[in-house]
Design a protein around this motif. Structure first.
Motif, short mmCIF file in Angstrom:
data_model
loop_
_atom_site.label_atom_id
_atom_site.label_comp_id
_atom_site.label_asym_id
_atom_site.label_seq_id
_atom_site.Cartn_x
_atom_site.Cartn_y
_atom_site.Cartn_z
N THR A 1 4.80 6.80 -0.84
CA THR A 1 6.15 6.71 -1.40
C THR A 1 6.20 7.04 -2.89
O THR A 1 7.27 7.30 -3.44
CB THR A 1 6.69 5.27 -1.22
N ALA A 2 5.03 7.02 -3.53
CA ALA A 2 4.99 7.04 -4.99
C ALA A 2 5.75 8.19 -5.62
O ALA A 2 6.49 8.01 -6.58
CB ALA A 2 3.55 7.04 -5.47
N ARG A 3 5.58 9.39 -5.06
CA ARG A 3 6.15 10.54 -5.78
C ARG A 3 7.66 10.59 -5.72
O ARG A 3 8.28 11.41 -6.39
CB ARG A 3 5.53 11.84 -5.31
N PHE A 4 8.27 9.73 -4.93
CA PHE A 4 9.73 9.69 -4.89
C PHE A 4 10.30 8.68 -5.87
O PHE A 4 11.50 8.47 -5.93
CB PHE A 4 10.22 9.39 -3.48
N LEU A 5 9.43 7.98 -6.58
CA LEU A 5 9.89 6.89 -7.44
C LEU A 5 9.80 7.28 -8.92
O LEU A 5 8.93 8.02 -9.34
CB LEU A 5 9.05 5.63 -7.19
N ASP A 6 10.74 6.77 -9.69
CA ASP A 6 10.72 6.91 -11.14
C ASP A 6 11.13 5.58 -11.73
O ASP A 6 12.26 5.17 -11.56
CB ASP A 6 11.68 8.03 -11.58
N PRO A 7 10.28 4.87 -12.41
CA PRO A 7 8.90 5.21 -12.73
C PRO A 7 7.99 5.12 -11.51
O PRO A 7 8.34 4.48 -10.53
CB PRO A 7 8.52 4.13 -13.74
N TYR A 8 6.83 5.76 -11.63
CA TYR A 8 5.84 5.67 -10.56
C TYR A 8 5.37 4.22 -10.39
O TYR A 8 5.41 3.45 -11.34
CB TYR A 8 4.61 6.52 -10.90
N PRO A 9 4.90 3.88 -9.19
CA PRO A 9 4.30 2.56 -9.02
C PRO A 9 3.10 2.42 -9.96
O PRO A 9 2.47 3.42 -10.31
CB PRO A 9 3.84 2.55 -7.56
N ARG A 10 2.78 1.21 -10.34
CA ARG A 10 1.67 0.98 -11.27
C ARG A 10 0.34 1.42 -10.66
O ARG A 10 0.03 1.11 -9.52
CB ARG A 10 1.60 -0.51 -11.64
N ASP A 11 -0.41 2.17 -11.45
CA ASP A 11 -1.80 2.50 -11.13
C ASP A 11 -2.64 1.38 -11.75
O ASP A 11 -2.73 1.28 -12.96
CB ASP A 11 -2.12 3.87 -11.74
N PHE A 12 -3.23 0.53 -10.88
CA PHE A 12 -3.95 -0.64 -11.40
C PHE A 12 -5.29 -0.29 -12.03
O PHE A 12 -5.90 -1.11 -12.70
CB PHE A 12 -4.24 -1.64 -10.26
N ARG A 13 -5.79 0.93 -11.76
CA ARG A 13 -7.20 1.20 -12.02
C ARG A 13 -7.58 1.25 -13.49
O ARG A 13 -8.76 1.34 -13.82
CB ARG A 13 -7.61 2.52 -11.34
N ARG A 14 -6.60 1.23 -14.37
CA ARG A 14 -6.93 1.17 -15.79
C ARG A 14 -6.86 -0.25 -16.32
O ARG A 14 -7.14 -0.51 -17.49
CB ARG A 14 -5.97 2.01 -16.60
N GLY A 15 -6.39 -1.15 -15.45
CA GLY A 15 -6.26 -2.53 -15.91
C GLY A 15 -5.18 -2.69 -16.96
O GLY A 15 -5.21 -3.63 -17.75
N ILE A 16 -4.24 -1.74 -17.01
CA ILE A 16 -3.16 -1.84 -17.99
C ILE A 16 -1.89 -2.28 -17.26
O ILE A 16 -1.49 -1.67 -16.27
CB ILE A 16 -2.91 -0.48 -18.67
N VAL B 1 0.79 -1.22 0.00
CA VAL B 1 0.00 0.00 0.00
C VAL B 1 0.84 1.28 0.00
O VAL B 1 0.42 2.30 -0.53
CB VAL B 1 -1.00 -0.04 1.18
N HIS B 2 2.06 1.21 0.55
CA HIS B 2 2.87 2.45 0.61
C HIS B 2 3.15 2.99 -0.78
O HIS B 2 3.32 4.19 -0.96
CB HIS B 2 4.19 2.23 1.34
N CYS B 3 3.27 2.11 -1.74
CA CYS B 3 3.49 2.58 -3.11
C CYS B 3 2.20 2.60 -3.92
O CYS B 3 1.90 3.56 -4.62
CB CYS B 3 4.51 1.68 -3.82
N HIS B 4 1.44 1.51 -3.83
CA HIS B 4 0.31 1.37 -4.76
C HIS B 4 -0.98 1.99 -4.24
O HIS B 4 -1.95 2.12 -4.99
CB HIS B 4 0.09 -0.10 -5.11
N GLY B 5 -1.02 2.37 -2.97
CA GLY B 5 -2.21 3.03 -2.43
C GLY B 5 -3.34 2.05 -2.16
O GLY B 5 -3.41 0.97 -2.75
N VAL B 6 -4.23 2.45 -1.26
CA VAL B 6 -5.34 1.57 -0.86
C VAL B 6 -6.21 1.21 -2.05
O VAL B 6 -6.66 0.08 -2.20
CB VAL B 6 -6.19 2.26 0.24
N SER B 7 -6.44 2.18 -2.95
CA SER B 7 -7.32 1.93 -4.09
C SER B 7 -6.55 1.36 -5.28
O SER B 7 -7.13 1.19 -6.35
CB SER B 7 -7.99 3.23 -4.54
N GLY B 8 -5.25 1.13 -5.12
CA GLY B 8 -4.46 0.67 -6.25
C GLY B 8 -4.20 1.77 -7.25
O GLY B 8 -4.00 1.51 -8.44
N ASP B 9 -4.19 3.02 -6.75
CA ASP B 9 -4.01 4.15 -7.67
C ASP B 9 -2.54 4.45 -7.95
O ASP B 9 -2.24 5.40 -8.67
CB ASP B 9 -4.70 5.40 -7.12
N GLY B 10 -1.64 3.66 -7.39
CA GLY B 10 -0.22 3.89 -7.63
C GLY B 10 0.26 5.21 -7.07
O GLY B 10 1.26 5.76 -7.51
#
Lengths: 503, 298
Positions: free
Chosen positions: A162-177, A149-158
């Motif tokens: 921690t997300a904004r410190f990463l490149d690339p960003y963690p995957r946002d699952f919500r598009r199913g891509i 959850v620290h990277c991908h968020g409770v909703s899987g929004d990536g």
């Protein structure tokens, strides 16, 4: 005096630290963990109303008409928001009480193992008012919130903390891509693909390998939960578009949501996942291990030609594979952001700042989707979903244009290598030219277009090679790409190939 | 004596810490998807209906058209002069693409007739209507070609059962990348002079889905997958014509333009939609539809 001063310092310092700490950790505490609405890139309610208003103003509508229209819109949008929340909760539940309709094929016991608070939580059995058992007690495992959850968020929004410190960003699952799959171009991943990513991590990114830390059955639960978040996210996007833009078709007479829409949307999304098929690669003519050194070098050299010509890989990856050939590009999660020029507007509409995407530097030997030849093969064959990396143009059996080519191919590889000047190219080239000349005449700017063709033919007569690639030839590109990383001693290329810039 | 605040002063760091913490606190407009306690009855109702497979819009009687009709019209840019199209500089393959005199195509107006090109007008499928006129065949392919380092046509409707062919007539390689939300889309290389891909869509849309080229980033075309074959894109003079439209049924048309999204060209239109009913055999020619330039200012 001195004592007082130090005392006031201490009070100030204590107060300041307390405020800072409460701000950092205190946010969002006290309320239960909930999924967040996906409002990223969505037109806000205010913007929708403003647009309705300005459209009417442009058409000289009277003020009373405008106000009436705005109040109708407000009522509709309120209703849409209400139904969206209800339908989402009905179909997928909440982070502490996940649910999945039968159509999704998701297994509730696995979801429960991944859902819930860190450290797990026991849920007691439920009884109805007559004391009959409704549901047995069970345990929420809390795996997702513990590990992901620290990277991908409770909703899987990536967009976890921690997300904004990463490149690339963690995957946002919500598009199913999902980028790294064994399936065809633009297809959904298989469960094995997701499992591989969790177990082995993604090289060169913030995604670590969980294969050592987690037991296989725990990973199974997380795979299920990632798929759950992806389906839920896709469903939310589809339903939001229906409810907010297509109002008329979604509500039935009593103003409640049309169940047909709810079910059809779920079926449509699940279908895409079910239809994904694994690409089985065409086997190499001779396995790498059995090839002679000369064969290997020939394969790498052929790969270089394909990389630079037919495959058009240089257009983005550059002549030396340094990833410097292309121009500014974005992945699917960032393209919409890039279209909004105002930085503040962007910050309001998206959770994370704009992130550019560079073509991979192939000399580093770091391949996010895996460095096995089969991984590289699939990246080239099917492209990378969610990114500008396209699937290779493969020679298809039913291709009339390709039949000429395969005839040429039968005459042997030597002939193929010279195919630039060969019969196949000649024939195709002239066909295309006459075709273009005709259509240019229709389109009216025949003069400049024809001039362009001539100019192209004159300046760069041999750069144009119109054949699609035969599927087994992808292995040559794989060999070449792998040869670009210098540390792989057992594949040391000859000096002239090792410095592709000096071709 | 008051000391000057320096970087060594801990107070400076404390203030910085507070500012940072407040910044961390003011998260973007995040909104919980939580359902208020009082509304959970509604949630369980939907969940029950989902499980039992009942509900829905009720049995909608199938709609039989009384015949077929034709509708045509013209979109006009309501100004005295046509807007200029900004030139595009070919940053890649300039030796080929640079000679085509490329222009921004997001707003194309014919300077003589003031006709507005690339307006997409489509019929919203009436509930219960399923069989279009037999003159529409799912077997006919539609084609979007890469020609002159741009997409031709710029806006293209695709009926779901139809196959979309994306071809490449240019002497340079292109690729076509299309990512419709909730649908698979495509992203394939197209070889120079003859490359082709075939795709189909599974989900209808009411606004354009961008088709882009990774190599030539200025290239942008639009496809709009539809669940019925009744749609048209206005030509260079702003004209459109849709044949064999069901008659005797209340029809709702919707209009889309890339600059505006749903195009409310008239004060009576909402969400870019207007309704009418046609008689069997009727040939309806709409009054020229004047579009206020303010609607197309992005």
């Amino acid at each position: 005096m001195r004592v007082t001063k130090s005392y006031s310092h201490r009070v100030f310092a204590t107060f300041a630290v307390a405020l800072a700490v409460s701000c950092i950790i205190g946010c969002g505490q006290g309320s239960p963990i909930e999924f967040m609405l996906n409002l990223e890139g969505q037109e806000s309610v205010e913007a929708r109303l403003e647009r309705a208003r300005s459209d009417l103003q442009a058409n000289d509508a009277s003020e009373s008409v405008i106000e009436e229209e705005v109040s109708i819109r407000v009522a509709e949008l309120t209703q849409a928001d209400f139904e969206l929340r209800a339908a989402l909760a009905a179909t997928f539940g909440t982070p502490d009480d996940p649910f999945a309709p039968e159509e999704t094929g998701l297994k509730l016991n696995l979801l429960r193992k991944a859902a819930g608070p860190t450290g797990g939580k026991d849920v007691e059995a439920q009884f109805d008012t007559n004391g009959n058992l409704v549901e047995n007690g069970y345990r929420l495992g809390g795996l997702f919130r513990e590990h992901c959850v620290h990277c991908h968020g409770v909703s899987g929004d990536g967009a976890g903390p921690t997300a904004r410190f990463l490149d690339p960003y963690p995957r946002d699952f919500r598009r199913g891509i999902f980028k790294f799959t064994s399936t065809g171009s633009k297809q959904k991943p298989t469960e094995d693909d997701l499992r591989r990513t969790i177990e082995q991590g993604l090289h060169g990114t913030g995604m670590q390998a969980f294969g050592i830390a987690l037991k296989p059955d725990e990973i199974t639960a997380l795979v299920e939960y990632v798929k759950y978040l992806a389906l839920r996210g896709e469903y939310e996007l589809a339903l939001r578009a229906d409810l907010f833009d297509e109002v008329m078709t979604v509500f039935v007479d009593d103003n409640s949501i049309d169940m047909l829409v709810v079910t059809n949307r779920i079926k449509g999304i699940v279908n895409n996942w079910d239809n994904a098929t694994v690409t089985q690669p065409v086997p190499r003519p001779i396995p790498w291990e059995q090839m002679t050194e000369a064969d290997k070098q020939a394969s790498i050299e052929r790969g270089r030609q394909l990389f630079e010509n037919e495959g058009q890989c240089v257009k983005c990856h550059g002549p030396a594979g340094l990833g410097d050939g292309g121009q500014l590009n974005y992945d699917d999660w960032n393209t919409a952001k890039a279209l909004v020029e105002d930085e503040h507007e962007r910050a309001e509409m998206w959770l994370l700042p704009l992130q550019e995407l560079k073509a991979r530097n192939l000399q580093l030997g770091v391949f996010r989707g895996g460095r096995r030849p089969i991984d590289i093969y699939r990246r080239i064959r099917n492209g990378i979903t969610g990114t500008p990396m396209p699937a290779a143009s493969i020679l298809k059996e039913d291709d009339s244009f390709g039949n000429v080519e395969s005839a040429a191919a039968q005459t042997g590889d030597a002939a193929r290598n010279d195919a630039d000047a060969g019969d196949a190219t000649g024939a195709d080239g002239s066909n295309a030219q006459t075709g273009d000349a005709n259509s240019n005449a229709e389109s009216g700017n025949a003069g400049s277009a024809t001039a362009g063709q001539d100019a192209a033919a004159q300046t760069d007569p041999e750069a144009i090679t119109p054949q699609p690639i035969r599927e087994e030839e992808i292995w040559h590109i794989v060999d070449y790409v792998l040869s670009l990383q210098y540390e792989r001693g057992f594949r040391t290329p000859t000096p002239e190939i090792a410095t592709p810039t000096g071709r | 004596m008051r000391k000057k605040l320096t970087i060594h002063d801990y107070r400076l760091w404390l203030v910085a810490l507070i500012v940072f913490a407040l910044g961390a606190c003011s998260d973007q407009s995040r909104e919980s998807a939580a359902v208020p306690d009082k509304d959970w009855d509604n949630v369980y109702r939907i969940r029950d209906q989902l499980a039992s497979g009942e509900g829905g819009g009720g049995a909608t009687a199938s709609l039989q058209p009384t015949g077929w009709a034709t509708i045509s019209g013209k979109f006009l840019y309501d100004a005295t002069s046509a807007p200029s199209q900004a030139p595009i500089i070919a940053t890649k393959d300039a030796e080929v693409c640079g000679v085509f005199n490329l222009r921004d195509e997001s707003l194309v107006v014919d300077p003589d007739s003031m006709g507005l090109a690339n307006v997409f007008i489509f019929l919203r499928t009436p509930r219960g209507f399923s069989e279009p006129h037999p003159s529409y065949s799912p077997d006919t392919d539609v084609t979007m070609s890469n020609k002159g380092c741009r997409f031709e046509p710029h806006v293209l409707g695709v009926w779901l059962p139809q196959t979309l062919r994306v071809t490449n007539d240019d002497p340079v390689a292109h690729n076509a990348n299309c990512t419709p939300a909730g649908d698979s889309g495509f992203n394939e290389m197209l070889q120079a002079s003859g490359g082709e891909l075939k795709a189909s869509f599974g989900l209808d849309k009411t606004s354009g889905v961008a088709v882009t080229c990774t190599v030539h980033t200025w290239m942008r075309g639009w496809v709009i997958p539809r669940d019925n074959p009744y749609f048209a894109t206005t030509d260079a003079e702003g004209n459109f014509r849709i044949e064999n439209v069901p008659a005797g049924i209340k029809l709702e048309f919707q209009v889309w333009h890339e600059r505006s999204g749903p195009l409310n060209a008239d004060a009576t239109w909402r969400r870019g939609r207007f309704s009418l009913e046609l008689a069997a055999g009727e040939e309806r020619i709409l009054e020229p539809i004047k579009v206020n330039p303010n609607l197309l200012n992005k």
